[in-house]
Design a protein around this motif. Structure first.
Motif, PDB file in Angstrom:
ATOM      1  N   PRO A 241       0.822  -1.217   0.000  1.00  0.00           N
ATOM      2  CA  PRO A 241       0.000   0.000   0.000  1.00  0.00           C
ATOM      3  C   PRO A 241       0.856   1.268   0.000  1.00  0.00           C
ATOM      4  O   PRO A 241       1.906   1.324   0.647  1.00  0.00           O
ATOM      5  N   TYR A 242       0.401   2.258  -0.730  1.00  0.00           N
ATOM      6  CA  TYR A 242       1.115   3.539  -0.741  1.00  0.00           C
ATOM      7  C   TYR A 242       0.730   4.381   0.472  1.00  0.00           C
ATOM      8  O   TYR A 242      -0.341   4.231   1.047  1.00  0.00           O
ATOM      9  N   GLY A 243       1.603   5.255   0.874  1.00  0.00           N
ATOM     10  CA  GLY A 243       1.324   6.189   1.959  1.00  0.00           C
ATOM     11  C   GLY A 243       0.754   7.492   1.411  1.00  0.00           C
ATOM     12  O   GLY A 243       0.716   7.712   0.196  1.00  0.00           O
ATOM     13  N   VAL A 244       0.293   8.351   2.319  1.00  0.00           N
ATOM     14  CA  VAL A 244      -0.285   9.633   1.916  1.00  0.00           C
ATOM     15  C   VAL A 244       0.346  10.755   2.732  1.00  0.00           C
ATOM     16  O   VAL A 244       0.417  10.676   3.965  1.00  0.00           O
ATOM     17  N   ASN A 245       0.808  11.785   2.031  1.00  0.00           N
ATOM     18  CA  ASN A 245       1.308  12.995   2.683  1.00  0.00           C
ATOM     19  C   ASN A 245       0.252  14.092   2.531  1.00  0.00           C
ATOM     20  O   ASN A 245      -0.169  14.407   1.416  1.00  0.00           O
ATOM     21  N   TYR A 246      -0.218  14.625   3.682  1.00  0.00           N
ATOM     22  CA  TYR A 246      -1.252  15.657   3.666  1.00  0.00           C
ATOM     23  C   TYR A 246      -0.653  17.037   3.912  1.00  0.00           C
ATOM     24  O   TYR A 246       0.246  17.201   4.750  1.00  0.00           O
ATOM     25  N   GLY A 255     -12.602  17.972   6.634  1.00  0.00           N
ATOM     26  CA  GLY A 255     -13.119  16.700   6.154  1.00  0.00           C
ATOM     27  C   GLY A 255     -12.957  16.517   4.662  1.00  0.00           C
ATOM     28  O   GLY A 255     -13.012  15.398   4.156  1.00  0.00           O
ATOM     29  N   GLN A 256     -12.741  17.615   3.937  1.00  0.00           N
ATOM     30  CA  GLN A 256     -12.509  17.507   2.510  1.00  0.00           C
ATOM     31  C   GLN A 256     -11.042  17.201   2.226  1.00  0.00           C
ATOM     32  O   GLN A 256     -10.139  17.706   2.908  1.00  0.00           O
ATOM     33  N   VAL A 257     -10.824  16.366   1.225  1.00  0.00           N
ATOM     34  CA  VAL A 257      -9.467  16.021   0.793  1.00  0.00           C
ATOM     35  C   VAL A 257      -9.395  16.178  -0.709  1.00  0.00           C
ATOM     36  O   VAL A 257     -10.279  15.718  -1.444  1.00  0.00           O
ATOM     37  N   SER A 261      -1.490  14.581  -6.220  1.00  0.00           N
ATOM     38  CA  SER A 261      -0.707  13.601  -6.969  1.00  0.00           C
ATOM     39  C   SER A 261      -1.113  12.213  -6.493  1.00  0.00           C
ATOM     40  O   SER A 261      -0.944  11.893  -5.310  1.00  0.00           O
ATOM     41  N   ALA A 262      -1.694  11.405  -7.379  1.00  0.00           N
ATOM     42  CA  ALA A 262      -2.223  10.094  -6.995  1.00  0.00           C
ATOM     43  C   ALA A 262      -1.123   9.143  -6.543  1.00  0.00           C
ATOM     44  O   ALA A 262      -0.023   9.130  -7.101  1.00  0.00           O
ATOM     45  N   GLY A 263      -1.444   8.363  -5.520  1.00  0.00           N
ATOM     46  CA  GLY A 263      -0.520   7.348  -5.046  1.00  0.00           C
ATOM     47  C   GLY A 263      -0.611   6.084  -5.890  1.00  0.00           C
ATOM     48  O   GLY A 263      -1.624   5.831  -6.542  1.00  0.00           O
ATOM     49  N   VAL A 264       0.450   5.315  -5.873  1.00  0.00           N
ATOM     50  CA  VAL A 264       0.492   4.062  -6.628  1.00  0.00           C
ATOM     51  C   VAL A 264       1.009   2.963  -5.709  1.00  0.00           C
ATOM     52  O   VAL A 264       2.059   3.113  -5.070  1.00  0.00           O
ATOM     53  N   ASN A 265       0.260   1.868  -5.613  1.00  0.00           N
ATOM     54  CA  ASN A 265       0.709   0.739  -4.806  1.00  0.00           C
ATOM     55  C   ASN A 265       1.951   0.100  -5.404  1.00  0.00           C
ATOM     56  O   ASN A 265       2.108   0.050  -6.626  1.00  0.00           O
ATOM     57  N   GLY A 266       2.809  -0.381  -4.540  1.00  0.00           N
ATOM     58  CA  GLY A 266       3.965  -1.133  -4.990  1.00  0.00           C
ATOM     59  C   GLY A 266       3.622  -2.612  -5.048  1.00  0.00           C
ATOM     60  O   GLY A 266       2.472  -3.008  -4.872  1.00  0.00           O
ATOM     61  N   PRO A 295       6.253   1.535  -3.753  1.00  0.00           N
ATOM     62  CA  PRO A 295       5.028   2.343  -3.814  1.00  0.00           C
ATOM     63  C   PRO A 295       5.349   3.824  -4.000  1.00  0.00           C
ATOM     64  O   PRO A 295       6.413   4.298  -3.598  1.00  0.00           O
ATOM     65  N   VAL A 296       4.397   4.545  -4.628  1.00  0.00           N
ATOM     66  CA  VAL A 296       4.546   5.990  -4.835  1.00  0.00           C
ATOM     67  C   VAL A 296       3.598   6.705  -3.876  1.00  0.00           C
ATOM     68  O   VAL A 296       2.390   6.446  -3.874  1.00  0.00           O
ATOM     69  N   THR A 297       4.134   7.590  -3.055  1.00  0.00           N
ATOM     70  CA  THR A 297       3.342   8.298  -2.044  1.00  0.00           C
ATOM     71  C   THR A 297       2.333   9.254  -2.689  1.00  0.00           C
ATOM     72  O   THR A 297       2.658   9.964  -3.648  1.00  0.00           O
ATOM     73  N   GLN A 298       1.128   9.250  -2.156  1.00  0.00           N
ATOM     74  CA  GLN A 298       0.099  10.176  -2.648  1.00  0.00           C
ATOM     75  C   GLN A 298       0.235  11.517  -1.938  1.00  0.00           C
ATOM     76  O   GLN A 298       0.459  11.572  -0.730  1.00  0.00           O
ATOM     77  N   ILE A 299       0.098  12.589  -2.690  1.00  0.00           N
ATOM     78  CA  ILE A 299       0.156  13.947  -2.139  1.00  0.00           C
ATOM     79  C   ILE A 299      -1.255  14.532  -2.187  1.00  0.00           C
ATOM     80  O   ILE A 299      -1.919  14.513  -3.229  1.00  0.00           O
ATOM     81  N   ALA A 300      -1.743  15.038  -1.042  1.00  0.00           N
ATOM     82  CA  ALA A 300      -3.118  15.530  -0.979  1.00  0.00           C
ATOM     83  C   ALA A 300      -3.235  16.728  -0.055  1.00  0.00           C
ATOM     84  O   ALA A 300      -2.434  16.918   0.864  1.00  0.00           O
ATOM     85  N   LEU A 301      -4.256  17.543  -0.328  1.00  0.00           N
ATOM     86  CA  LEU A 301      -4.596  18.675   0.528  1.00  0.00           C
ATOM     87  C   LEU A 301      -5.743  18.262   1.444  1.00  0.00           C
ATOM     88  O   LEU A 301      -6.662  17.562   1.024  1.00  0.00           O
ATOM     89  N   THR A 302      -5.695  18.678   2.698  1.00  0.00           N
ATOM     90  CA  THR A 302      -6.784  18.405   3.629  1.00  0.00           C
ATOM     91  C   THR A 302      -7.313  19.727   4.176  1.00  0.00           C
ATOM     92  O   THR A 302      -6.538  20.625   4.540  1.00  0.00           O
TER      93      THR A 302
END
Length: 437
Positions: A241-246, A255-257, A261-266, A295-302
C-alpha cells in the motif's frame, strides 16, 4: 448395456442421519437419539444446493444444472460406456467401502483428484497428511445379468472419476436447525454458518421472506469423508500500500481532501510455506520477500476551513419514502465479531434518498465499506449518515432542507444488495435510528 453410476442408497442413508438442533453458532450440539435417516431425494436437494458454495449467484438468476449421484439414480441417467466386468475397485475410508470405480487407474485418479482439490497449481508440495485411512481394492460386484436373474440383489453402480471425487469431498450433509433471535438477518445467519444467502433461501422456501424472532430455520453441516492437511511452498505477488502525505489548506472545508498527486501501490514477490486443511489456510510462514516495485506516495490537501452548520428542527424523518428495514440496529456482523451501527432500508436502485432534517453536508464521497456516503450535521450534536448510495447530489458545505433529495439508493461498498444504510449520532455516540424517527 450402458455403464451405470454407482450410488448405494442404503449406505447413503446410513451416513446421512439427521443431526441435533444447532446452537447459536450453527454447529451441532450432539446427535438426536433415534433420528431418522435422510431419504435419497433429500440428498439430491442438498447436493443441488452444494454446487453453489464456490461462487456467488445474482438474485433471481437461474441455477446451473448439475446432477449429483443421488439425482443420477432418480433420473435414470446411466452414462455412455458399457461395463461388463465382474469386478471393480472399491474405495474405502477407514476400512468402510464408500463407492466403486471401474479400474485401478480410476481409483488412483480419484486419490489424485482429491489431492489436486486442496493444492495450489504450480506450488511445491512438501507434505500431505490424511486424517483418515484411504484405500482401494479389487472386489467382485453384482453385474446387470446377476441382478436381472436374481431380484433379491441390486446391480453394483460404478462411479466416474470426477463424480467419485466430488462425492468424497462433499461427504455427508447433517441437517440442523437454528432459532432466529432479535436483530438476525439472512446475511448474518448465512455468514455464521459458512453458507450463502442463496443456499439458505433454497433450504427454506418462502420462509425467509420475512424473519421473526423464534422462527426455526433449516440449515445443514457439510462433513467431508476425508480431511487432508497439505503443506506447500507458494510464491505470490502481493501489493504494498502507498502512503499519503497531507498538506493543510484553508481553501477546503474540514473533512474535505483534494488529491494533488495520486498514489500508486507497490508490489512484492513473497515466498510462503503455507499449511492448509481441507483447502483452508491455517498457517502462513513467510520465507522470503522481494520488492519488485516501490510504492509511490500520494500527495493531498486536507481542509481546515470551518463549516457553518445549519441547525435542524430536532425531529428526524425516514430518509426513504417506503420503509422496509432489512437489518436492524445492533445486528451481528462478521460472525458476531461486530454489531450493526445503523439500520438498513431496502429499496430499489435509484430510489430517492432524502435528508432526515435540515442541516449542512459535512462529507460526501467514498468511504471504504460504506461505499458512497453522505454525512449531514444538523447542529446540537446530531449527525446522520446515508451509506451505499448509488449517486450523490450534494457537496460538502451545502445546506439542505428536511426532505430534500440528496442522492439515490445503491449497493456501493460492502452492501449485499440495493439498500440504504442509515446511522444517527448524538454527540458522537451512535444511537438506534428508530428511536429518533
Amino acid at each position: 448395456m450402458n455403464r451405470k453410476i454407482r450410488v448405494c442408497a442404503a449406505a447413503l442413508s446410513a451416513v446421512l442421519t439427521a443431526g441435533s438442533v444447532a446452537g447459536a453458532s450453527g454447529m451441532p450440539s450432539g446427535t438426536s437419539e433415534g433420528a431418522a435417516s435422510l431419504k435419497i431425494e433429500d440428498i439430491a436437494e442438498i447436493a443441488k444446493i452444494d454446487i453453489f458454495r464456490s461462487g456467488d449467484i445474482a438474485d433471481g438468476a437461474d441455477a446451473p444444472k448439475e446432477l449429483s449421484l443421488a439425482e443420477d439414480k432418480e433420473t435414470g441417467r446411466k452414462g455412455s460406456e458399457s461395463f461388463d466386468a465382474e469386478t471393480a475397485y472399491a474405495l474405502a475410508i477407514n476400512g468402510e467401502d464408500i463407492l466403486y470405480v471401474a479400474t485401478e487407474e480410476d481409483a488412483k485418479a480419484v486419490l489424485d483428484g482429491i489431492i489436486a482439490n486442496f493444492t495450489t497449481p504450480g506450488a511445491e508440495v512438501k507434505e500431505i497428511l490424511y486424517g483418515e485411512e484411504i484405500s482401494y481394492k479389487e472386489k467382485d460386484i453384482v453385474t446387470a445379468a446377476e441382478a436381472e436373474s436374481n431380484k433379491r440383489v441390486t446391480e453394483t453402480y460404478i462411479c466416474e472419476v470426477d463424480e467419485a471425487v466430488r462425492y468424497i469431498l462433499n461427504g455427508t450433509a447433517v441437517p440442523l436447525t437454528y432459532t432466529v433471535k432479535g436483530g438476525d438477518t439472512l446475511w448474518d445467519i448465512a455468514l455464521a454458518n459458512n453458507i450463502s444467502v442463496y443456499e439458505l433461501e433454497q433450504m427454506n422456501p418462502g420462509a425467509t421472506k420475512k424473519l421473526s424472532v423464534g422462527q426455526t430455520i433449516n440449515l445443514y453441516q457439510q462433513n467431508p469423508f476425508v480431511n487432508i492437511t497439505v503443506k506447500e511452498i507458494v510464491t505470490e505477488t502481493q501489493s504494498i500500500p502507498y502512503g499519503v502525505n497531507y498538506t493543510e489548506s484553508d481553501a477546503l472545508y474540514r473533512g474535505q481532501v483534494q488529491v494533488q498527486s495520486a498514489g500508486v501501490n507497490g508490489s512484492k514477490q513473497v515466498t510462503i510455506e503455507r499449511t492448509k486443511t481441507n483447502g483452508i489456510t491455517v498457517a502462513d510462514n513467510v520465507i522470503q520477500e522481494v520488492v519488485t516495485a516501490e510504492p509511490v506516495t500520494q500527495i493531498a490537501l486536507t481542509g481546515t476551513k470551518q463549516i457553518s452548520v445549519q441547525s435542524g428542527s430536532g425531529y428526524l424523518q425516514y430518509p426513504v419514502a417506503s420503509v422496509e428495514i432489512s437489518s436492524g440496529y445492533g445486528a451481528s456482523r462478521s460472525g458476531g465479531r461486530r454489531s450493526h451501527k445503523g439500520i438498513d432500508l431496502r429499496a430499489p436502485k435509484g430510489t430517492a434518498v432524502m435528508a432526515s432534517d435540515a442541516g449542512t453536508v459535512v462529507f460526501a464521497g467514498w468511504s471504504g465499506s460504506y461505499g458512497n456516503i453522505i454525512k449531514i450535521d444538523h447542529g446540537n450534536g446530531v449527525v446522520t449518515k446515508y451509506a451505499h448510495c448509488d449517486s450523490m447530489s450534494v457537496s460538502v458545505g451545502q445546506d439542505v432542507q428536511k426532505g430534500e433529495v440528496i442522492g439515490t439508493v445503491g449497493s456501493t461498498g460492502n452492501a449485499t444488495g440495493n439498500v440504504l444504510h442509515f446511522e444517527v449520532e448524538i454527540n458522537g455516540v451512535q444511537k438506534n435510528p428508530v428511536s429518533y424517527l
